[in-house]
Scaffold this active site. Structure first.
Site, PDB file in Angstrom:
ATOM      1  N   GLY A  29       0.824  -1.197   0.000  1.00 28.80           N
ATOM      2  CA  GLY A  29       0.000   0.000   0.000  1.00 28.80           C
ATOM      3  C   GLY A  29       0.864   1.255   0.000  1.00 28.80           C
ATOM      4  O   GLY A  29       0.692   2.142  -0.829  1.00 28.80           O
TER       5      GLY A  29
ATOM      6  N   GLU B 140       1.078   5.741   7.605  1.00 23.85           N
ATOM      7  CA  GLU B 140       2.486   6.015   7.291  1.00 23.85           C
ATOM      8  C   GLU B 140       2.978   7.235   8.056  1.00 23.85           C
ATOM      9  O   GLU B 140       4.110   7.274   8.522  1.00 23.85           O
ATOM     10  CB  GLU B 140       2.699   6.197   5.781  1.00 23.85           C
ATOM     11  CG  GLU B 140       2.198   5.051   4.901  1.00 23.85           C
ATOM     12  CD  GLU B 140       2.612   3.649   5.347  1.00 23.85           C
ATOM     13  OE1 GLU B 140       3.625   3.510   6.042  1.00 23.85           O
ATOM     14  OE2 GLU B 140       1.889   2.691   5.004  1.00 23.85           O
TER      15      GLU B 140
ATOM     16  N   HIS C  27       3.772   6.275  11.669  1.00 22.42           N
ATOM     17  CA  HIS C  27       5.032   5.541  11.816  1.00 22.42           C
ATOM     18  C   HIS C  27       6.188   6.470  12.192  1.00 22.42           C
ATOM     19  O   HIS C  27       7.208   6.013  12.702  1.00 22.42           O
ATOM     20  CB  HIS C  27       5.413   4.863  10.496  1.00 22.42           C
ATOM     21  CG  HIS C  27       4.947   3.438  10.374  1.00 22.42           C
ATOM     22  ND1 HIS C  27       5.070   2.523  11.391  1.00 22.42           N
ATOM     23  CD2 HIS C  27       4.395   2.764   9.328  1.00 22.42           C
ATOM     24  CE1 HIS C  27       4.602   1.346  10.976  1.00 22.42           C
ATOM     25  NE2 HIS C  27       4.175   1.465   9.731  1.00 22.42           N
TER      26      HIS C  27
ATOM     27  N   GLU D 265       4.329  -2.273  13.437  1.00 25.42           N
ATOM     28  CA  GLU D 265       3.133  -2.402  12.597  1.00 25.42           C
ATOM     29  C   GLU D 265       1.850  -2.572  13.419  1.00 25.42           C
ATOM     30  O   GLU D 265       0.850  -1.913  13.158  1.00 25.42           O
ATOM     31  CB  GLU D 265       3.302  -3.541  11.587  1.00 25.42           C
ATOM     32  CG  GLU D 265       4.403  -3.289  10.544  1.00 25.42           C
ATOM     33  CD  GLU D 265       4.207  -2.031   9.711  1.00 25.42           C
ATOM     34  OE1 GLU D 265       3.111  -1.445   9.746  1.00 25.42           O
ATOM     35  OE2 GLU D 265       5.173  -1.621   9.021  1.00 25.42           O
TER      36      GLU D 265
END
Ligand code: BES
Ligand code: ZN
Length: 892
Positions: free
Chosen positions: A267, A304, A307, A326
């Site tokens: 993704g 994202e 993160h 994750e």
């Protein structure tokens, strides 16, 4: 892809801290599509604790080695040795500079790992081990260093040159070439490295952080996509604000860049300061993105971005810790999503996903703990277990510690470990220290594979006015783990009185703020009993509210109690679960009794009440989930042996029965929830569209004679958005074959210049509930637009077919399996990651009835016998075929 010694197993227990550290790293790229030269200059030193003089082993694969220089002296090839996995140098001083020059061919790199070409662009994907396909390096996440990256390229072909960090210099060079120099202000591991070069247009925006710093935002996309980035940019800024408000986390660099590429294995990727996204998760326009796409884009952008603190500032010590970044980041993106899309449907969709993908994985030959203890190919461990079950574990921590306690733990985690590469243990220690809470038993969630079952017996004792819940937890064996220990988990419940109100139970427990009246029962032992006193009559218990733990529940409910919960339970998940149970019961009875003497009307009547209800826009999201029958995969999971055709047929029959019985009401529902024009992807409007399209889907089940055909045709014509257009087309495809459907051709033309729309055209046909689908998919593999080099296209056609269309894939003659295995064979030589993913659809062959199981196994055996197999595919196939103890798994 040689099928040989490369397949060695890596064990968590073998972890050793690095013997060398990288003090700084300079990379120089001279870009060319077919021959890029990489000069890597690193300053290395022996790690302080190392007392001997160990050899230096650098990882490197598929590189053409041109030169090695040690402290300025060229090394002759006798001073080092090279093998397919790396380069070894012995007898090194304690501190030294190495310069290594290599060449790679991005154009021929079809694996989409390392440096590769996507269209006219060059880009990189380094997680988990792509960096070793770019240059020789210590490619492990506990090696952190500041990168300085110089990119040099022909100006015309690659006008935009990007890497991580800050742009510190740029300029022109002789021969129409130019350069850019990028530098990291903070250390990072190699897996977060990124480089992009291409003809891109840049959209600029900015964000003021909570401390008042201005962050420049750049979205780099191809010219034709300039007008499709607004949604993603807005989402990014929302996520940045949310992490500040929720966790006090501010973005650390002055620049945040996002690039959209068409050819991408996943993704998106959280490279430091330069996220690379699959176009599918950035570009949105009403004509080319569905409501779900808009929602998914927001989710992936947030994921994202989030993160940056959970993954980048604090990273993983080794890949066994993958869920540290994750699972935690999925939890955080889910938390973010829950406030961005507050309708009750979102949590239900998370649970559906978990049950349809993670529960089967956990019950099959590929089952593994959230923290795996060994792997052959780490790419095979980016699984729904590591991700989604990992996120559920964090969710349980939040329930057990309370929201404030959980936040305190996160703050300690951030404070203690900023700039470090750490372990899951470190996260749990932070949580435990912050709350003075023993997580010793809870840790088993990371070590034990398999979905636990709670068998809950309810008993009512009128004489003593006592309601008792007796709970037994169990977990079936999984590969390599025959004995299971009891787990520590939060079971959120409520007791409803006869008016449907939650009534305080006399048992001590914690209140769950979001769900009034809920209590959390802490389960630790194999057996537990909870007594609730002082009840005038038997209460109805609402179990596992909010899906408080990733477990399966069985309980001795009376069907009337379930119907009562559908009507009264205020917890969206538990209400949904109640109707799922009723529906499942109905389906299982119909399967046992295909001749049709099953006449129980309770489910059908309960469904009718829901269809007739006047749902407000705010309720529509949860309501739409209530009207969806249990997914085929989930039905299969409840059976000893899966007969996919019988499941599909029965579910379809029930769908038709419901549509016949409630036709007028469904038409009314359809009409009531027409969405306003022009289209806007607002949560309330999305929810109404979903509800309306579910009504349409039922009406389509009535076939040619029902109202579905006209309604779908009209909706297709007047749709101003992709959601409605696709819903109409999929209805039409159920009624009429693809060959006779002019709308399908019209839709194809719309996708002429838009690859994402073209993907939809493929996916739609692969998802069709039609007897011809498998044949059609086979034809489509020969369509000129079916590009095997593009993972989105492969997933659209083959992924949809094999993972989302049970009845089409599981043909009784094995046609679907043969088609898939042929395609896997072809793909494995170009893109092993994609091939291995597809192979997962065959892994659970033992769970199926005859002839399906035999036919699936035959294809696996063919794949096992291939002379050349990637490590990725080999691991999946071999584990799927392993016999012995796993045969037990068949009869869960
Ligand atoms: N770090 C991953 C990307 C990745 C996946 C790298 C597999 C290497 C192998 C990224 O943060 C990620 O998890 N992306 C997800 C989407 C996300 C919303 C769960 C993906 O790509 O599917
Ligand atoms: Zn991620």
């Amino acid at each position: 892809m040689a099928d040989n010694s490369l397949a060695k197993t890596i064990y968590l227990k073998d972890y050793q801290p690095p013997a060398f550290l990288v003090e700084s790293l300079k990379l120089h790229f001279s870009l060319d599509q077919e021959r890029t030269l990489v000069t890597n200059t690193m300053q290395l030193k022996r790690a302080p604790k190392v007392t001997n003089n160990p050899p230096l082993r650098l990882d490197g694969r598929q590189l053409e080695l041109l030169r090695v220089t040690l402290d300025g002296n060229l090394l002759d090839s006798g001073r080092y040795s090279v093998d397919p996995e790396g380069l070894v140098i012995e007898n090194l001083p304690t501190k030294f500079t190495l310069e290594i020059v290599t060449a790679v061919n991005p154009k021929s790199n079809t694996s989409l790992e390392g440096l590769y070409a996507s269209g006219s662009m060059l880009c990189t994907q380094c997680e988990a081990h792509g960096f070793s396909r770019i240059t020789y390096f210590l490619d492990r996440p506990d090696i952190l260093t500041c990168f300085t990256t110089t990119i040099e390229a022909p100006q015309k072909k690659y006008p935009v040159l990007l890497s991580n960090g800050n742009l510190i210099n740029k300029g022109t060079l002789a021969g129409d070439r130019h350069f850019a120099i990028w530098q990291d202000p903070f250390k990072k591991p190699a897996y977060l490295f990124a480089l992009v070069a291409g003809r891109l247009t840049t959209l600029e925006d900015s964000f003021i952080t909570m401390s008042g710093r201005e962050v420049t935002i750049h979205f780099h996309v191809e010219e034709q996509n300039r007008d499709k980035c607004n949604h993603a940019i807005t989402a990014l800024k929302k996520a940045m604000r949310w992490d500040e408000e929720e966790y006090g986390r501010e973005y650390d660099l002055d620049l945040y860049q996002v690039v959209a590429v068409d050819d991408f294995n996943f993704g998106a990727m959280e490279n430091k300061g330069l996220n690379i996204f699959n176009s599918k998760y950035v570009l949105a326009q009403p004509e080319s993105a569905t409501d779900s796409d808009y929602e998914a884009i927001e989710g992936v952008i947030a994921h994202e971005y989030l993160h940056n603190w959970t993954g980048n500032r604090i990273t993983c010590r080794d890949w066994f810790q993958l869920s540290l970044k994750e699972g935690l980041t999925v939890f955080r993106d889910q938390q973010y999503g829950a406030q961005a899309y507050p309708g009750g449907g979102r949590r239900i969709r998370e649970v559906r996903r978990l049950r349809n993908f993670q529960f089967p994985e956990d019950a099959g030959p590929l089952a593994h703990p959230v923290q795996p203890k060994e792997y052959v190919e780490i790419n095979n461990f980016y699984t729904t277990t590591v991700y989604e079950k990992g996120a559920e574990i964090i969710h349980m921590l939040q329930i057990l510690l309370g929201k404030e306690g959980f936040k305190k733990g996160m703050q300690i985690y951030f404070d203690r470990h900023d700039g470090q590469a750490v372990t899951i243990e470190d996260l749990l220690n932070a949580m435990s220290d912050a709350n003075d809470y023993d997580l010793g038993q809870f840790r088993r969630w990371y070590d034990q594979a398999g979905t636990p079952t709670l068998a809950i017996t309810q008993s009512w004792h009128a004489q003593t006015s006592e309601f008792i819940l007796s709970i037994i937890q169990n977990c079936s064996p999984t590969p390599g783990q025959t004995e299971k220990q009891p787990l520590h988990l939060p079971l959120a419940i409520a007791l409803l009185n006869s008016d449907g109100n939650e009534q305080a139970a006399t048992l001590a427990g914690e209140l769950v703020p979001d769900s009034p009246g809920s209590r959390v029962l802490e389960i630790k032992d194999k057996k537990a009993e909870f007594r609730f006193q002082g009840w005038g009559c038997k209460p109805v218990v609402s179990l596992l509210r909010g899906f408080s733990a990733p477990v399966q529940i069985t309980s001795n409910y009376d069907k009337k109690e379930l119907a009562f919960l559908v009507a009264h339970d205020r917890d969206p998940f538990s209400r949904w679960e109640a109707i799922q149970k009723l529906a499942l019961n109905k389906i299982l009875n119909l399967m046992k009794d295909p001749e049709g003497s099953e006449t129980d009307k309770l489910f059908i009547e309960t469904f009718g009440i829901l269809v007739k209800k006047k749902w407000s826009a705010a309720e529509a999201d949860g309501a739409s989930e209530l009207l969806i029958l249990p997914d085929e995969i989930y039905i299969g999971e409840q059976l000893n042996e899966i007969d996919p055709q019988a499941i599909s047929k029965t579910r379809q029959t029930l769908r038709k029965t419901l549509a016949q019985r409630w036709q007028q009401e469904l038409e009314a529902l359809y009409n009531e929830h027409q969405s306003p024009a022009p289209y806007e992807p607002l949560p309330a409007e999305m929810a109404q569209r979903r509800l309306k399209n579910i009504a349409l889907n039922y009406l389509a089940a009535l076939g040619l004679k029902g109202p579905g055909l006209d309604l779908c045709r009209q909706q297709y014509l007047k749709a101003d958005n992709l959601t409605d257009r696709l819903a109409a087309l999929s209805g039409l495809l159920e009624i009429i074959t693809a060959e006779e459907l002019p709308e399908l051709d019209e839709f194809y033309l719309r996708g002429k210049n838009n690859p994402l729309l073209k993907d939809r055209w493929f996916a739609l046909q692969a998802a069709a509930q039609h007897p011809n689908t498998a044949q059609r998919v086979e034809e489509l593999t020969r369509h000129p637009d079916f590009k095997r080099s593009n993972p989105n296209r492969v997933r659209a056609l083959l992924g949809t077919f094999a993972a989302a269309n049970q009845s089409a894939f599981h043909q009784p003659d094995g046609f679907g399996y043969q088609l898939l295995s042929r395609e896997i064979t072809t793909l494995d030589s170009s893109n092993p990651m994609v091939a291995a993913r597809l192979a997962g659809s065959l892994s659970r062959w033992r769970r199926f009835s005859s002839p399906f199981s035999t036919l699936m196994r035959e294809e696996l055996e063919k794949l096992a016998a291939l002379p050349q197999r990637s490590r990725d595919l080999r691991e999946i196939i071999d584990k799927s075929l392993v016999t012995s103890q796993n045969d037990k798994l068949k009869k869960i």
